[in-house]
Design an enzyme around this catalytic site. Structure first.
Site, PDB file in Angstrom:
ATOM      1  N   GLY A 153       0.822  -1.198   0.000  1.00 17.10           N
ATOM      2  CA  GLY A 153       0.000   0.000   0.000  1.00 17.10           C
ATOM      3  C   GLY A 153       0.856   1.249   0.000  1.00 17.10           C
ATOM      4  N   PRO A 154       0.233   2.423  -0.158  1.00 22.40           N
ATOM      5  CA  PRO A 154       0.994   3.676  -0.207  1.00 22.40           C
ATOM      6  C   PRO A 154       1.708   3.948   1.114  1.00 22.40           C
ATOM      7  CG  PRO A 154      -1.304   3.982  -0.919  1.00 22.40           C
ATOM      8  CD  PRO A 154      -1.212   2.631  -0.310  1.00 22.40           C
ATOM      9  N   SER A 155       2.720   4.810   1.065  1.00 21.81           N
ATOM     10  CA  SER A 155       3.415   5.227   2.281  1.00 21.81           C
ATOM     11  C   SER A 155       2.447   5.958   3.202  1.00 21.81           C
ATOM     12  CB  SER A 155       4.590   6.143   1.936  1.00 21.81           C
ATOM     13  OG  SER A 155       5.547   5.452   1.164  1.00 21.81           O
ATOM     14  N   GLY A 156       2.597   5.718   4.507  1.00 26.05           N
ATOM     15  CA  GLY A 156       1.733   6.381   5.477  1.00 26.05           C
ATOM     16  C   GLY A 156       0.391   5.717   5.669  1.00 26.05           C
TER      17      GLY A 156
ATOM     18  N   GLY B 169      -0.116   2.942   7.343  1.00 23.70           N
ATOM     19  CA  GLY B 169      -0.203   2.288   8.645  1.00 23.70           C
ATOM     20  C   GLY B 169       0.443   0.920   8.717  1.00 23.70           C
ATOM     21  N   LYS B 170       1.247   0.564   7.709  1.00 20.55           N
ATOM     22  CA  LYS B 170       1.835  -0.786   7.656  1.00 20.55           C
ATOM     23  C   LYS B 170       2.806  -1.017   8.826  1.00 20.55           C
ATOM     24  CE  LYS B 170       3.494  -0.186   3.488  1.00 20.55           C
ATOM     25  NZ  LYS B 170       2.988   1.165   3.211  1.00 20.55           N
ATOM     26  N   THR B 171       3.730  -0.079   9.041  1.00 19.52           N
ATOM     27  CA  THR B 171       4.705  -0.244  10.117  1.00 19.52           C
ATOM     28  C   THR B 171       4.032  -0.165  11.485  1.00 19.52           C
ATOM     29  OG1 THR B 171       6.461   0.677   8.728  1.00 19.52           O
ATOM     30  CG2 THR B 171       6.845   0.677  11.107  1.00 19.52           C
TER      31      THR B 171
ATOM     32  N   GLU C 269       9.977  -4.028   4.704  1.00 16.33           N
ATOM     33  CA  GLU C 269      10.686  -3.435   3.563  1.00 16.33           C
ATOM     34  C   GLU C 269      12.182  -3.738   3.654  1.00 16.33           C
ATOM     35  OE1 GLU C 269       9.700   0.664   3.273  1.00 16.33           O
ATOM     36  OE2 GLU C 269       7.553   0.318   3.340  1.00 16.33           O
TER      37      GLU C 269
END
Length: 582
Positions: free
Chosen positions: A372-375, A377-379, A502
Site C-alpha cells: 500500500g501507499p506510504s503512510g 499504517g503498515k509499520t 521493507e
C-alpha cells in the site's frame, strides 16, 4: 504554595535515597565521627580560654600539650574517615539510583521514547544523578557538623556570657531570612539549568550521531547556531546562579562582620572594666568563627539541596511512569497457529486514526504480504504485533488466545524482525549476530547462520572476520551487509513468526538478490508477514493485503487482486512498466 512544593521536593529526595538502601552502618559511623570531630572542635576554645586566663610557663605541661596535639590529630583522622564513608555512601546511592533508572528505562513503553528526546533522557541518567551525589558527598557532612557546631557554640556562649550571646540572635534570624529568600530563587534557577542542560545534551547527541548528514547538507553553520543557542542559555543560567551566590556570600559576610565588630567592641569594654576575662573574649571570638564558618557551609548546602530537589523531581517523574503492560506469566506453547486480527483500531495521541477496523488472518507457516501507499499504517501494524503499542480497540490473537495474555518475553521470543534499516550496535560482527542471546553461542552456530544468510561471503574477506568492529550503527558496513547480519541474527533466534519490514527496499539490485535469497531461506516453515513496496518480492505470497489510509481495501492472491482491486492493479502496472524500462 512554594512551601508545599519544597516539602514535596524534600520528601521526594528522601524517598529516592531510601530506595537505594544505603548502608546504615556506614551512615551511622560517618555521622558519629562527624559529630565527634565537631564536639572536639567545640572543646578547643575552652582549652584556649583556660590557657590564656591561667597562663604561666609552668602551666605549659607536657601532658596538656600532648593531649591537645593528640585531640587535633584524632579529629583530623576521624574527619578524613567520615569524609570517605560519606563519599562511599554518596557513590553507592547514585549507583543505586542509576541502576533503578536504567532498569526503568529499559521497560518503559515505546511511546515514551516517541515523546522524549534521547539526549534529555541521558541527561537524567548522568547530570541529574551527579547533582544528587554532590549533595551527599560534598555537603551532607558539612551540613550535619555545621548544625552541631552552631548549636553547640551557641549553648557554650550562653554559658560563658549570656549578654554577649544575645547580640548574636540579632544576626542569625537575619542570615536565615537571606538564605530562605534567595534559596527559593536558586531552586527555580537550578531547575531551569538542569532542563537546559538536558536539552543541550540532546542537541549534541543528535548532531554528533548524524554528523554525516550534517556535512552532506552543509548544515554546520545551522547546527553551530543551534548549539550556540544552548551554550548561551546555559551561560545565562550560570550567571543567574552567580548573581544569587554574589548576593548570599557578601550579605552573610556583612552581617557576620558587623556582628564581629560589635562583639569585639562590646567585649573589649567588658574586659577593660574587669567584667570579662581576656581568655573568655578570645574563646567567644573562636566560637563566633565556629558559627560563621558553618553558616557559609549551610548556605552552600541549601543551594545544592535546591539543585538536588529539582533533579530529583525529574528522576522521580521517570521512575513513576507506567511500564510496558506485562501482567501475564503465560508462555507461548503452540506458535504454529494462525495470527488473527479483529476489529483493530489505533490512533496516536494527536488523535489521528492510523488503523481503522482492521480484520485479517495470517495462516501459520504461510506468507502474508502487506502493501500500500506510504503512510497507510503498515509499520504501525507491525508495532502492534510486536506489542510496542496497545490498540484502542480490537484484539490480536494467536489461535484463540489474545497475544497480550502471553508474557512479553515469551511472545517476542517467537518473533524475528528484519526492518529496512536493521539496527546494528557498536561492537563486532559476532556481537551483532549474537545480540540478545542470554547464553554463550559457539562459533559453529554463528558460522552456520552466517552461511544461511549469505553473510559468510563478505565476513571472510574482512581482516578480522567475525571480530571486525562495525562502528557506530554499523557505519563500516554496507546496507546489504547490515541486512545480512540482521538476517543471520534472526536465524540464530530461530523465530516461528517472521516480520519483514521493507527489508530490501534500500538495497541495490545485486545486494537485493543476495538478501532476497537469504530471506527466502529464512521464511521456510515460518508464519511470515512482509511489508513491501516492490510487488515483485511478494507476488508469490499466499495472501496479499492492500492497506490504504489505515483500512484494508483488498485481500487475496496477486492474480485475484489484479482482477478485483483497481489501485493494486495500478501499483502493479506502474512497477511492471518501470521494470520493463529498466
Amino acid at each position: 504554595m512554594t512551601e508545599v512544593k519544597e516539602e514535596k521536593g524534600w520528601r521526594q529526595f528522601v524517598r529516592l535515597v531510601q530506595h537505594t538502601k544505603p548502608s546504615k552502618w556506614f551512615m551511622g559511623i560517618a555521622l558519629l565521627l562527624s559529630v565527634s570531630t565537631t564536639l572536639v572542635g567545640l572543646m578547643v576554645p575552652l582549652f584556649t580560654k583556660n590557657l590564656i586566663n591561667d597562663f604561666t610557663i609552668s602551666s605549659l605541661s607536657t601532658g596538656r600539650i600532648i593531649l591537645l596535639v593528640s585531640a587535633l590529630i584524632i579529629q583530623a583522622v576521624a574527619s578524613g574517615i567520615s569524609i570517605y564513608l560519606l563519599n562511599h555512601i554518596g557513590q553507592s546511592v547514585v549507583a543505586g539510583i542509576r541502576d533503578r533508572l536504567w532498569k526503568k528505562l529499559l521497560v518503559l513503553p515505546i511511546p515514551f521514547y516517541d515523546e522524549n528526546q534521547t539526549g534529555e533522557t541521558v541527561s537524567r541518567m548522568t547530570n541529574d544523578t551527579a547533582v544528587v551525589r554532590g549533595l551527599i558527598t560534598d555537603h551532607l557532612a558539612n551540613f550535619l557538623s555545621g548544625t552541631i557546631s552552631i548549636i553547640g557554640s551557641i549553648v557554650v556562649l550562653l554559658l560563658l556570657d549570656w549578654k554577649m550571646a544575645l547580640l548574636m540572635f540579632i544576626a542569625l534570624p537575619l542570615a536565615a531570612v537571606i538564605l530562605m529568600t534567595l534559596g527559593r530563587r536558586m531552586h527555580q534557577v537550578s531547575k531551569g539549568m538542569q532542563t537546559e542542560t538536558a536539552r543541550f545534551t540532546s542537541v549534541l547527541q543528535q548532531v554528533l550521531s548524524e554528523i554525516r548528514l550534517v556535512k552532506a547538507s552543509n548544515a554546520e553553520a545551522i547546527e553551530y547556531k543551534s548549539g550556540k543557542n544552548g551554550i548561551t542559555q546555559l551561560f545565562q543560567y550560570g550567571l543567574k546562579e552567580a548573581k544569587i551566590q554574589a548576593l548570599i556570600t557578601p550579605l552573610i559576610g556583612l552581617v557576620i562582620m558587623v556582628l564581629l565588630v560589635v562583639i569585639l567592641g562590646y567585649g573589649g569594654m567588658r574586659v577593660s572594666s574587669g567584667a570579662l576575662k581576656a581568655g573568655d573574649l578570645v574563646a567567644f571570638i573562636m566560637y563566633l568563627f565556629q558559627i560563621v564558618m558553618p553558616m557559609g557551609q549551610l548556605a552552600a548546602f541549601f543551594t545544592q539541596f535546591q539543585k538536588a530537589t529539582g533533579a530529583t523531581e525529574r528522576i522521580i517523574t521517570i521512575m513513576d511512569m507506567t511500564e510496558e503492560q506485562d501482567d501475564s506469566m503465560m508462555d507461548v506453547n503452540n506458535v504454529n497457529q494462525s495470527i488473527i486480527v479483529e476489529n483493530l483500531n489505533y490512533s496516536y495521541k494527536n488523535g489521528d486514526d492510523i488503523l481503522k477496523d482492521i480484520w485479517f488472518s495470517a495462516e501459520a507457516g504461510k506468507v502474508t504480504a502487506i502493501v500500500g501507499p506510504s503512510g497507510s499504517g503498515k509499520t504501525t501494524l507491525f508495532s502492534l504485533l510486536e506489542r510496542y503499542y496497545q490498540p484502542q480497540q480490537g484484539v490480536i490473537r494467536l489461535g484463540n488466545v489474545p497475544i497480550n495474555q502471553f508474557s512479553l518475553f515469551s511472545w517476542r521470543s517467537q518473533i524475528g524482525y528484519v526492518s529496512q534499516e536493521s539496527p546494528i550496535v557498536v561492537g563486532t560482527i559476532r556481537d551483532n549476530i549474537c545480540y540478545g542471546m542470554d547464553k554463550k553461542v559457539d562459533q559453529a552456530a554463528i558460522e552456520r547462520v552466517a552461511k544461511m544468510a549469505f553473510a559468510d561471503q563478505f565476513i571472510y574477506e574482512l581482516p578480522n572476520g567475525y571480530d571486525t568492529e562495525v562502528g557506530e550503527r554499523g557505519i563500516k558496513l554496507s546496507g546489504g551487509q547490515r541486512q545480512r547480519i540482521a538476517i543471520a541474527r534472526a536465524f540464530l533466534r530461530d523465530p516461528k513468526i517472521l516480520m519483514l519490514d521493507e527489508a530490501t527496499s534500500s538495497l541495490d539490485s545485486k545486494s537485493e538478490q543476495v538478501v532476497q535469497q537469504a530471506l527466502q531461506n529464512l521464511m521456510k516453515g515460518r508464519t511470515t508477514l512482509v511489508i513491501a513496496h516492490r510487488l515483485s518480492t511478494v507476488i508469490d505470497s499466499d495472501q496479499i493485503l492492500f492497506l490504504d489510509k489505515g483500512k484494508i481495501t483488498g485481500s487475496g492472491t496477486h492474480e485475484q487482486l489484479i482482477g478485483t482491486h483497481s489501485l493494486y492493479r495500478e501499483f502493479a502496472e506502474q512497477q511492471l512498466r518501470i521494470n520493463e524500462t529498466v
